[in-house]
Motif scaffolding. Structure first.
Motif, PDB file in Angstrom:
ATOM      1  N   PRO A  25       0.829  -1.217   0.000  1.00 45.84           N
ATOM      2  CA  PRO A  25       0.000   0.000   0.000  1.00 45.84           C
ATOM      3  C   PRO A  25       0.857   1.259   0.000  1.00 45.84           C
ATOM      4  CG  PRO A  25      -0.719  -1.567   1.683  1.00 45.84           C
ATOM      5  CD  PRO A  25       0.611  -2.042   1.200  1.00 45.84           C
ATOM      6  N   LYS A  26       0.267   2.344  -0.388  1.00 50.74           N
ATOM      7  CA  LYS A  26       0.967   3.628  -0.409  1.00 50.74           C
ATOM      8  C   LYS A  26       1.424   3.996   1.002  1.00 50.74           C
ATOM      9  CE  LYS A  26       0.484   8.401  -2.063  1.00 50.74           C
ATOM     10  NZ  LYS A  26       1.656   8.286  -2.944  1.00 50.74           N
ATOM     11  N   GLY A  27       2.697   4.332   1.130  1.00 50.80           N
ATOM     12  CA  GLY A  27       3.259   4.734   2.402  1.00 50.80           C
ATOM     13  C   GLY A  27       3.589   3.608   3.351  1.00 50.80           C
ATOM     14  N   ALA A  28       3.395   2.362   2.927  1.00 50.47           N
ATOM     15  CA  ALA A  28       3.594   1.208   3.819  1.00 50.47           C
ATOM     16  C   ALA A  28       5.005   0.644   3.699  1.00 50.47           C
ATOM     17  CB  ALA A  28       2.574   0.119   3.510  1.00 50.47           C
ATOM     18  N   GLY A  29       5.402  -0.104   4.723  1.00 56.17           N
ATOM     19  CA  GLY A  29       6.632  -0.869   4.702  1.00 56.17           C
ATOM     20  C   GLY A  29       6.303  -2.348   4.739  1.00 56.17           C
ATOM     21  N   VAL A  30       6.750  -3.093   3.735  1.00 55.41           N
ATOM     22  CA  VAL A  30       6.424  -4.513   3.602  1.00 55.41           C
ATOM     23  C   VAL A  30       7.713  -5.317   3.520  1.00 55.41           C
ATOM     24  CG1 VAL A  30       5.337  -6.253   2.132  1.00 55.41           C
ATOM     25  CG2 VAL A  30       4.209  -4.049   2.488  1.00 55.41           C
ATOM     26  N   ALA A  31       7.773  -6.397   4.295  1.00 59.96           N
ATOM     27  CA  ALA A  31       8.928  -7.291   4.289  1.00 59.96           C
ATOM     28  C   ALA A  31       8.620  -8.533   3.469  1.00 59.96           C
ATOM     29  CB  ALA A  31       9.295  -7.696   5.714  1.00 59.96           C
ATOM     30  N   LEU A  32       9.571  -8.938   2.654  1.00 61.49           N
ATOM     31  CA  LEU A  32       9.511 -10.204   1.935  1.00 61.49           C
ATOM     32  C   LEU A  32      10.613 -11.087   2.499  1.00 61.49           C
ATOM     33  CD1 LEU A  32       8.275 -11.851  -0.452  1.00 61.49           C
ATOM     34  CD2 LEU A  32      10.088 -10.877  -1.879  1.00 61.49           C
ATOM     35  N   GLN A 199      12.274  -3.873  11.885  1.00 61.39           N
ATOM     36  CA  GLN A 199      12.558  -2.498  12.302  1.00 61.39           C
ATOM     37  C   GLN A 199      11.957  -1.470  11.340  1.00 61.39           C
ATOM     38  OE1 GLN A 199      14.069  -1.448  15.125  1.00 61.39           O
ATOM     39  NE2 GLN A 199      13.768   0.668  14.533  1.00 61.39           N
ATOM     40  N   CYS A 200      11.824  -1.814  10.071  1.00 61.63           N
ATOM     41  CA  CYS A 200      11.425  -0.791   9.095  1.00 61.63           C
ATOM     42  C   CYS A 200      10.171  -1.141   8.295  1.00 61.63           C
ATOM     43  CB  CYS A 200      12.582  -0.463   8.148  1.00 61.63           C
ATOM     44  SG  CYS A 200      13.323  -1.874   7.327  1.00 61.63           S
ATOM     45  N   THR A 201       9.423  -2.176   8.726  1.00 62.49           N
ATOM     46  CA  THR A 201       8.207  -2.569   8.014  1.00 62.49           C
ATOM     47  C   THR A 201       7.089  -2.885   9.007  1.00 62.49           C
ATOM     48  OG1 THR A 201       8.814  -4.922   7.976  1.00 62.49           O
ATOM     49  CG2 THR A 201       9.558  -3.564   6.114  1.00 62.49           C
ATOM     50  N   GLU A 202       5.874  -3.014   8.468  1.00 59.65           N
ATOM     51  CA  GLU A 202       4.714  -3.362   9.293  1.00 59.65           C
ATOM     52  C   GLU A 202       4.050  -4.669   8.879  1.00 59.65           C
ATOM     53  OE1 GLU A 202       5.785   0.542   8.887  1.00 59.65           O
ATOM     54  OE2 GLU A 202       4.299  -0.143   7.433  1.00 59.65           O
ATOM     55  N   TYR A 203       4.290  -5.089   7.646  1.00 61.77           N
ATOM     56  CA  TYR A 203       3.570  -6.239   7.094  1.00 61.77           C
ATOM     57  C   TYR A 203       4.572  -7.228   6.528  1.00 61.77           C
ATOM     58  CZ  TYR A 203      -0.609  -8.517   5.149  1.00 61.77           C
ATOM     59  OH  TYR A 203      -1.633  -9.403   4.886  1.00 61.77           O
ATOM     60  N   ARG A 211       7.150 -19.870  -3.584  1.00 57.70           N
ATOM     61  CA  ARG A 211       5.724 -19.807  -3.256  1.00 57.70           C
ATOM     62  C   ARG A 211       5.520 -19.074  -1.935  1.00 57.70           C
ATOM     63  NH1 ARG A 211       6.404 -24.819  -5.811  1.00 57.70           N
ATOM     64  NH2 ARG A 211       4.822 -25.280  -7.417  1.00 57.70           N
ATOM     65  N   LEU A 212       4.472 -18.275  -1.860  1.00 56.46           N
ATOM     66  CA  LEU A 212       4.143 -17.609  -0.608  1.00 56.46           C
ATOM     67  C   LEU A 212       3.518 -18.597   0.358  1.00 56.46           C
ATOM     68  CD1 LEU A 212       2.703 -14.191  -1.855  1.00 56.46           C
ATOM     69  CD2 LEU A 212       4.895 -14.595  -0.713  1.00 56.46           C
ATOM     70  N   VAL A 213       4.053 -18.623   1.595  1.00 56.26           N
ATOM     71  CA  VAL A 213       3.546 -19.555   2.595  1.00 56.26           C
ATOM     72  C   VAL A 213       2.932 -18.832   3.789  1.00 56.26           C
ATOM     73  CG1 VAL A 213       5.110 -21.426   1.939  1.00 56.26           C
ATOM     74  CG2 VAL A 213       5.868 -19.719   3.620  1.00 56.26           C
ATOM     75  N   PHE A 214       3.055 -17.496   3.801  1.00 56.25           N
ATOM     76  CA  PHE A 214       2.444 -16.714   4.883  1.00 56.25           C
ATOM     77  C   PHE A 214       2.334 -15.269   4.443  1.00 56.25           C
ATOM     78  CE2 PHE A 214       3.028 -13.626   8.286  1.00 56.25           C
ATOM     79  CZ  PHE A 214       2.006 -13.965   9.165  1.00 56.25           C
ATOM     80  N   GLU A 215       1.272 -14.614   4.903  1.00 61.61           N
ATOM     81  CA  GLU A 215       1.193 -13.158   4.840  1.00 61.61           C
ATOM     82  C   GLU A 215       0.392 -12.662   6.028  1.00 61.61           C
ATOM     83  OE1 GLU A 215      -1.684 -11.002   2.277  1.00 61.61           O
ATOM     84  OE2 GLU A 215      -1.735 -12.877   1.139  1.00 61.61           O
ATOM     85  N   GLY A 216       0.785 -11.517   6.561  1.00 60.75           N
ATOM     86  CA  GLY A 216       0.112 -10.943   7.719  1.00 60.75           C
ATOM     87  C   GLY A 216       0.990  -9.902   8.364  1.00 60.75           C
TER      88      GLY A 216
END
Length: 234
Positions: A25-32, A199-203, A211-216
């Motif tokens: 999302p706009k302005g968000a920090g996401v970790a992969l 430290q720098c993301t929220e999601y 393959r993706l095994v989790f998101e949250g």
């Protein structure tokens, strides 16, 4: 901001990513998150059309990326800081940073180097050093700041904590978060270092063998401690 739907990517006959759906999302920090070889770097490169062949839908601010080359995607506001940093050893830090102005989106005024020095206090003493005179941690700092100098809407960091001492990694993560909030940009961090990413993301998205095994969010991630053991332990 960034929407990825049913992304598949391959190198030649070798398929690396399988039907991924991911959103920043706009302005968000996401970790992969994911181990080495999970496909994190492949996803980053697919976003910029910089290596793997890909299929699926990718859009930035509603603009489809299909059919656009790497330069066009960069000018839309996608900037990748690669895991190998790619600092020019024969240029000063200031010159390395000013090179990023060539990737600015059209109509965007360049950010003065000294303004970045206020966001990253460790930067000003380095400005006159040549690239080969920098430590690994200093190179990573310069690589991140150079990415920000390109005026991105979405900053992509590929393994930014690799090879850094734990304290230095945490200090850099803190400064990245502060810069993200100050500049109002979105962030996607590919990492296997959970402490840095937190430290720098929220999601969180967790990738295993393409393959993706989790998101949250991080609370949901922490509620399943087996995820670290199964998918991140070496």
């Amino acid at each position: 901001m960034l929407e990825i739907r049913h992304l598949n990517a391959r190198y030649g006959d070798s398929r690396v990513l399988f039907d991924l759906n991911l959103r920043v999302p706009k302005g968000a920090g996401v970790a992969l998150l994911g181990r080495n070889g999970a496909g994190k770097s492949t996803l980053m490169k697919a976003l910029l059309d910089a290596g793997p062949a890909s299929e699926g839908e990718m859009a930035l601010d509603g603009r489809a990326l299909a059919g656009l080359g790497t330069e066009q995607r960069a000018r839309l506001g996608l900037t990748l800081v690669p895991e190998d940093r790619r600092i020019f050893s024969n240029l000063t830090v200031r010159q390395n940073l000013e090179l990023a102005h060539h990737a600015l989106p059209r109509g965007r005024a360049p950010t003065p180097v000294d303004e970045m020095g206020r966001l990253f206090p460790l930067l000003p003493p380095l400005l006159d050093r040549l690239g080969y005179q920098l430590s690994g941690g200093q190179q990573q700092l310069v690589a991140v700041v150079r990415g920000l100098m390109a005026g991105p809407a979405l900053l992509l960091l590929d393994e930014p904590a690799e090879g850094l001492a734990p304290k230095l990694a945490m200090d850099l993560a803190h400064e990245v978060r502060r810069a993200r909030e100050t500049l109002g940009l979105s962030l996607l961090v590919a990492e296997q270092n959970v402490a840095y990413a937190r430290q720098c993301t929220e999601y969180v998205y967790l990738l295993d063998s393409g393959r993706l095994v989790f998101e949250g969010d991080w609370a949901a991630f922490d509620a399943q401690p087996d995820l670290k053991t199964r998918y991140l332990a070496v």
